[in-house]
Design a protein around this motif. Structure first.
Motif, PDB file in Angstrom:
ATOM      1  N   ASP A  55      22.795  36.822 -49.331  1.00 43.95           N
ATOM      2  CA  ASP A  55      23.733  35.925 -50.001  1.00 43.95           C
ATOM      3  C   ASP A  55      24.413  34.996 -49.005  1.00 43.95           C
ATOM      4  N   VAL A  56      24.804  35.541 -47.845  1.00 43.28           N
ATOM      5  CA  VAL A  56      25.487  34.735 -46.833  1.00 43.28           C
ATOM      6  C   VAL A  56      24.551  33.672 -46.270  1.00 43.28           C
ATOM      7  N   VAL A  57      23.313  34.058 -45.948  1.00 44.20           N
ATOM      8  CA  VAL A  57      22.344  33.102 -45.411  1.00 44.20           C
ATOM      9  C   VAL A  57      22.079  31.986 -46.410  1.00 44.20           C
ATOM     10  N   PHE A  58      21.855  32.351 -47.660  1.00 42.82           N
ATOM     11  CA  PHE A  58      21.569  31.339 -48.680  1.00 42.82           C
ATOM     12  C   PHE A  58      22.788  30.466 -48.959  1.00 42.82           C
ATOM     13  N   GLU A  59      23.983  31.047 -48.882  1.00 41.48           N
ATOM     14  CA  GLU A  59      25.193  30.246 -49.094  1.00 41.48           C
ATOM     15  C   GLU A  59      25.318  29.174 -48.011  1.00 41.48           C
ATOM     16  N   ARG A  60      25.057  29.551 -46.778  1.00 45.38           N
ATOM     17  CA  ARG A  60      25.142  28.593 -45.678  1.00 45.38           C
ATOM     18  C   ARG A  60      24.038  27.543 -45.770  1.00 45.38           C
ATOM     19  N   LEU A  61      22.869  27.957 -46.213  1.00 43.42           N
ATOM     20  CA  LEU A  61      21.783  27.007 -46.376  1.00 43.42           C
ATOM     21  C   LEU A  61      22.093  26.027 -47.505  1.00 43.42           C
ATOM     22  N   ARG A  62      22.704  26.516 -48.577  1.00 43.60           N
ATOM     23  CA  ARG A  62      23.110  25.616 -49.670  1.00 43.60           C
ATOM     24  C   ARG A  62      24.089  24.565 -49.154  1.00 43.60           C
ATOM     25  N   PHE A  63      25.029  24.998 -48.326  1.00 43.25           N
ATOM     26  CA  PHE A  63      26.006  24.073 -47.763  1.00 43.25           C
ATOM     27  C   PHE A  63      25.304  23.007 -46.931  1.00 43.25           C
ATOM     28  N   THR A  64      24.325  23.409 -46.132  1.00 45.25           N
ATOM     29  CA  THR A  64      23.587  22.470 -45.286  1.00 45.25           C
ATOM     30  C   THR A  64      22.828  21.459 -46.136  1.00 45.25           C
ATOM     31  N   ILE A  65      22.174  21.940 -47.173  1.00 45.98           N
ATOM     32  CA  ILE A  65      21.395  21.043 -48.040  1.00 45.98           C
ATOM     33  C   ILE A  65      22.293  20.000 -48.682  1.00 45.98           C
ATOM     34  N   ARG A  66      23.425  20.444 -49.207  1.00 49.95           N
ATOM     35  CA  ARG A  66      24.321  19.536 -49.925  1.00 49.95           C
ATOM     36  C   ARG A  66      25.043  18.563 -49.007  1.00 49.95           C
ATOM     37  N   SER A  67      25.194  18.926 -47.747  1.00 50.96           N
ATOM     38  CA  SER A  67      25.937  18.067 -46.826  1.00 50.96           C
ATOM     39  C   SER A  67      25.047  17.219 -45.925  1.00 50.96           C
ATOM     40  N   GLU A  68      23.786  17.639 -45.716  1.00 51.26           N
ATOM     41  CA  GLU A  68      22.938  16.951 -44.754  1.00 51.26           C
ATOM     42  C   GLU A  68      21.664  16.348 -45.344  1.00 51.26           C
ATOM     43  N   TRP A  69      21.120  16.953 -46.387  1.00 48.70           N
ATOM     44  CA  TRP A  69      19.893  16.392 -46.966  1.00 48.70           C
ATOM     45  C   TRP A  69      20.253  15.138 -47.759  1.00 48.70           C
ATOM     46  N   THR A  70      19.498  14.076 -47.567  1.00 47.14           N
ATOM     47  CA  THR A  70      19.807  12.812 -48.247  1.00 47.14           C
ATOM     48  C   THR A  70      19.184  12.724 -49.632  1.00 47.14           C
ATOM     49  N   THR A  71      18.134  13.478 -49.876  1.00 48.35           N
ATOM     50  CA  THR A  71      17.495  13.479 -51.195  1.00 48.35           C
ATOM     51  C   THR A  71      17.167  14.920 -51.595  1.00 48.35           C
ATOM     52  N   GLY A  72      16.996  15.110 -52.902  1.00 41.67           N
ATOM     53  CA  GLY A  72      16.592  16.418 -53.393  1.00 41.67           C
ATOM     54  C   GLY A  72      17.630  17.502 -53.219  1.00 41.67           C
ATOM     55  N   GLN A  73      18.904  17.139 -53.216  1.00 37.58           N
ATOM     56  CA  GLN A  73      19.961  18.131 -53.016  1.00 37.58           C
ATOM     57  C   GLN A  73      20.033  19.150 -54.148  1.00 37.58           C
ATOM     58  N   GLU A  74      19.393  18.823 -55.271  1.00 33.79           N
ATOM     59  CA  GLU A  74      19.408  19.745 -56.416  1.00 33.79           C
ATOM     60  C   GLU A  74      18.762  21.091 -56.091  1.00 33.79           C
ATOM     61  N   VAL A  75      17.878  21.127 -55.078  1.00 30.95           N
ATOM     62  CA  VAL A  75      17.180  22.372 -54.766  1.00 30.95           C
ATOM     63  C   VAL A  75      18.133  23.454 -54.274  1.00 30.95           C
ATOM     64  N   ALA A  76      19.338  23.077 -53.876  1.00 28.57           N
ATOM     65  CA  ALA A  76      20.312  24.075 -53.430  1.00 28.57           C
ATOM     66  C   ALA A  76      20.598  25.096 -54.525  1.00 28.57           C
ATOM     67  N   GLU A  77      20.479  24.677 -55.779  1.00 26.81           N
ATOM     68  CA  GLU A  77      20.745  25.575 -56.902  1.00 26.81           C
ATOM     69  C   GLU A  77      19.752  26.738 -56.943  1.00 26.81           C
ATOM     70  N   ILE A  78      18.536  26.505 -56.452  1.00 33.17           N
ATOM     71  CA  ILE A  78      17.512  27.557 -56.472  1.00 33.17           C
ATOM     72  C   ILE A  78      17.975  28.762 -55.667  1.00 33.17           C
ATOM     73  N   LEU A  79      18.710  28.517 -54.584  1.00 37.56           N
ATOM     74  CA  LEU A  79      19.178  29.594 -53.718  1.00 37.56           C
ATOM     75  C   LEU A  79      20.314  30.389 -54.346  1.00 37.56           C
ATOM     76  N   GLU A  80      20.839  29.893 -55.444  1.00 40.74           N
ATOM     77  CA  GLU A  80      21.937  30.587 -56.134  1.00 40.74           C
ATOM     78  C   GLU A  80      21.475  31.233 -57.429  1.00 40.74           C
ATOM     79  N   THR A  81      20.633  30.516 -58.181  1.00 39.12           N
ATOM     80  CA  THR A  81      20.195  31.020 -59.482  1.00 39.12           C
ATOM     81  C   THR A  81      18.848  31.731 -59.410  1.00 39.12           C
ATOM     82  N   PHE A  82      18.070  31.479 -58.345  1.00 36.09           N
ATOM     83  CA  PHE A  82      16.706  32.013 -58.192  1.00 36.09           C
ATOM     84  C   PHE A  82      15.806  31.528 -59.328  1.00 36.09           C
ATOM     85  N   GLU A  83      16.152  30.381 -59.881  1.00 34.86           N
ATOM     86  CA  GLU A  83      15.371  29.771 -60.953  1.00 34.86           C
ATOM     87  C   GLU A  83      15.049  28.330 -60.585  1.00 34.86           C
TER      88      GLU A  83
END
Length: 227
Positions: A55-83
């Motif tokens: 959970d901690v690793v995925f939470e930090r990765l979600r933060f990185t995606i939302r703050s640093e990735w310029t496109t496709g930030q929606e994929v961060a949700e996969i790390l939370e919902t597993f869907e």
């Protein structure tokens, strides 16, 4: 691709002339009986990995995606919902709206934008697959590679399958093991799961439901099998 996973908490700015950590007792990690867990590497249950660390690793990765990735930030949700996540296309125009040339041109532009965003999302899912794979320990990579569907899923860079498989292996469910053994061990983990002394009710329910979701993903509805 990211090389490090930043922590979400911010650091207090240094005061000129001040001595760092002055007046604060030094932490001695060597006296804790075990080394501090790594939250940048995803480990299998057999090497000390657990749902809380994942959970901690995925939470930090979600933060990185939302703050640093310029496109496709929606994929961060996969790390939370597993869907899987998908983008809803623009609504079709009604017969009445089709007679309005301006609305038609605006709709065409919306469709073009949707196609562009959808392509970016597909690329982001493949990027996330590669990112998560490189964060896995060699042991965990070996276990994932041994799963029945690995070859097919790996070719497709199916990140939803990957994170769900990781969650299963972190909770010590191995789909490559004989079915009877896998079902028995999964059931045992659920019925013997207990609330630890320092675990609040919300975390207990969350972790228990995670075990049940892993069971249902591979074994079917919970309570059906009799072992």
């Amino acid at each position: 691709m990211i090389s490090t996973i930043p922590s979400t908490p911010t650091q207090t700015p240094a005061v000129p002339g001040a001595v760092p950590n002055a007046g604060k007792p030094k932490q001695n990690l060597t006296n804790r009986g075990a080394s501090a867990p790594s939250y940048t590497v995803i480990k299998a249950a057999s090497e000390g990995g657990n749902k809380r660390m994942l959970d901690v690793v995925f939470e930090r990765l979600r933060f990185t995606i939302r703050s640093e990735w310029t496109t496709g930030q929606e994929v961060a949700e996969i790390l939370e919902t597993f869907e899987d996540v998908e983008l809803a296309p623009p609504d079709r125009l009604t017969d009445e709206e089709k007679d309005d040339e301006l609305l038609v041109e605006m709709w065409k532009e919306d469709v073009k934008q949707h196609v562009s965003e959808k392509r970016a999302l597909v690329k982001a899912k493949r990027r996330l697959y590669s990112t998560v794979w490189k964060m896995m320990s060699k042991v965990l990579q070996g276990k994932v590679s041994g799963q029945n569907e690995f070859i097919e899923r790996n070719v497709k860079h199916d990140v939803v399958w990957l994170v769900n498989t990781i969650r299963a292996l972190v909770t010590d469910f191995d789909n490559a093991a004989p079915e009877f053994l896998s079902v028995s061990e999964a059931l045992e983990k659920i019925v013997t799961f207990r609330q630890h002394e320092n675990m609040d009710n919300a975390d207990y329910v969350k972790d228990l439901m995670a075990l049940i979701k892993v069971y249902e993903q591979y074994c079917g509805p919970y309570g059906v099998h009799v072992v």
